[in-house]
Design an enzyme around this catalytic site. Sequence first.
Site, short mmCIF file in Angstrom:
data_model
loop_
_atom_site.label_atom_id
_atom_site.label_comp_id
_atom_site.label_asym_id
_atom_site.label_seq_id
_atom_site.Cartn_x
_atom_site.Cartn_y
_atom_site.Cartn_z
N ASP A 27 0.87 -1.18 0.00
CA ASP A 27 0.00 0.00 0.00
C ASP A 27 0.90 1.23 0.00
O ASP A 27 1.42 1.63 1.04
CB ASP A 27 -0.92 0.01 1.23
CG ASP A 27 -2.11 -0.93 1.08
OD1 ASP A 27 -2.05 -1.83 0.23
OD2 ASP A 27 -3.08 -0.77 1.84
N LYS B 191 -9.96 0.51 -3.01
CA LYS B 191 -9.92 0.13 -1.60
C LYS B 191 -10.32 1.34 -0.77
O LYS B 191 -9.78 2.43 -0.94
CB LYS B 191 -8.52 -0.33 -1.19
CG LYS B 191 -8.41 -0.61 0.32
CD LYS B 191 -7.03 -1.12 0.72
CE LYS B 191 -6.89 -1.22 2.23
NZ LYS B 191 -5.55 -1.74 2.65
N LYS C 203 -6.55 3.58 -3.40
CA LYS C 203 -7.02 3.53 -2.02
C LYS C 203 -7.28 4.95 -1.53
O LYS C 203 -6.54 5.87 -1.86
CB LYS C 203 -5.96 2.83 -1.17
CG LYS C 203 -6.24 2.77 0.33
CD LYS C 203 -5.11 2.01 1.03
CE LYS C 203 -5.19 2.13 2.54
NZ LYS C 203 -4.08 1.40 3.22
#
Length: 267
Positions: free
Chosen positions: A123, A217, A185
């Site tokens: 991430d 996400k 995300k």
Amino acid sequence: MSSLNNEEWDLLISGKKATLQYPIPLLCYPAPEVVSIAQIIDHTQLSLSATGSQIDVLCAEAKEYGFATVCVRPDYVSRAVQYLQGTQVGVTCVIGFHEGTYSTDQKVSEAKRAMQNGASELDMVMNYPWLSEKRYTDVFQDIRAVRLAAKDAILKVILETSQLTADEIIAGCVLSSLAGADYVKTSTGFNGPGASIENVSLMSAVCDSLQSETRVKASGGIRTIEDCVKMVRAGAERLGASAGVKIVNETRLGNRQVDEPMEPTNY
């Protein structure tokens, strides 16, 4: 794509924006099966003061509840991988966390180290100040360098939507997708509000318009099963939460409230 200059990127992004259907619809995706919600949750412990024993608890909970991954800082990747060996639970490592302003070389180094230590997903925080400055070539190359350094990883790019305008969110999604991100995300959870229905819906609409495999996400402020359902209905296919155990226990107790339909909004 790497040879485009900022002006060319601006034209490309503007063209993609023009293909979006306005108003952006909210909550237009099917509701999830709440009994299997754990399978799309990254069970998260990113506190700077987290201890090894807290990571062990995180991993034990992930094994018990069947979360998709545990999400940890770089120093705890090896520990999490060892604990979860022989399970279906993956290990996500954050990169450039949480400011996003690390140099590209630093991000690449973190990514390589995480992969060597067994991480299956990364991430990465986008350099969102660059995005706001329309330094699109730099943003693209930053993400692309990490993508190339970790070809076997699932790569999620954190936009930090709380710090961006709608147009900047669109640009961030376009750049991330074209650089090879598997997910965009919403948030780190450390800088302003987390995921919102509006931003997740916008990100989903952009990814759909690109006809890419990049998904969304949602993270930050997801604390209940109702939050999860709303984010999935807005288009999220993965959720980041530190309250995963509480969320799953809600489903086991039969607390399966689904949000009321909402009217579309316009950006």
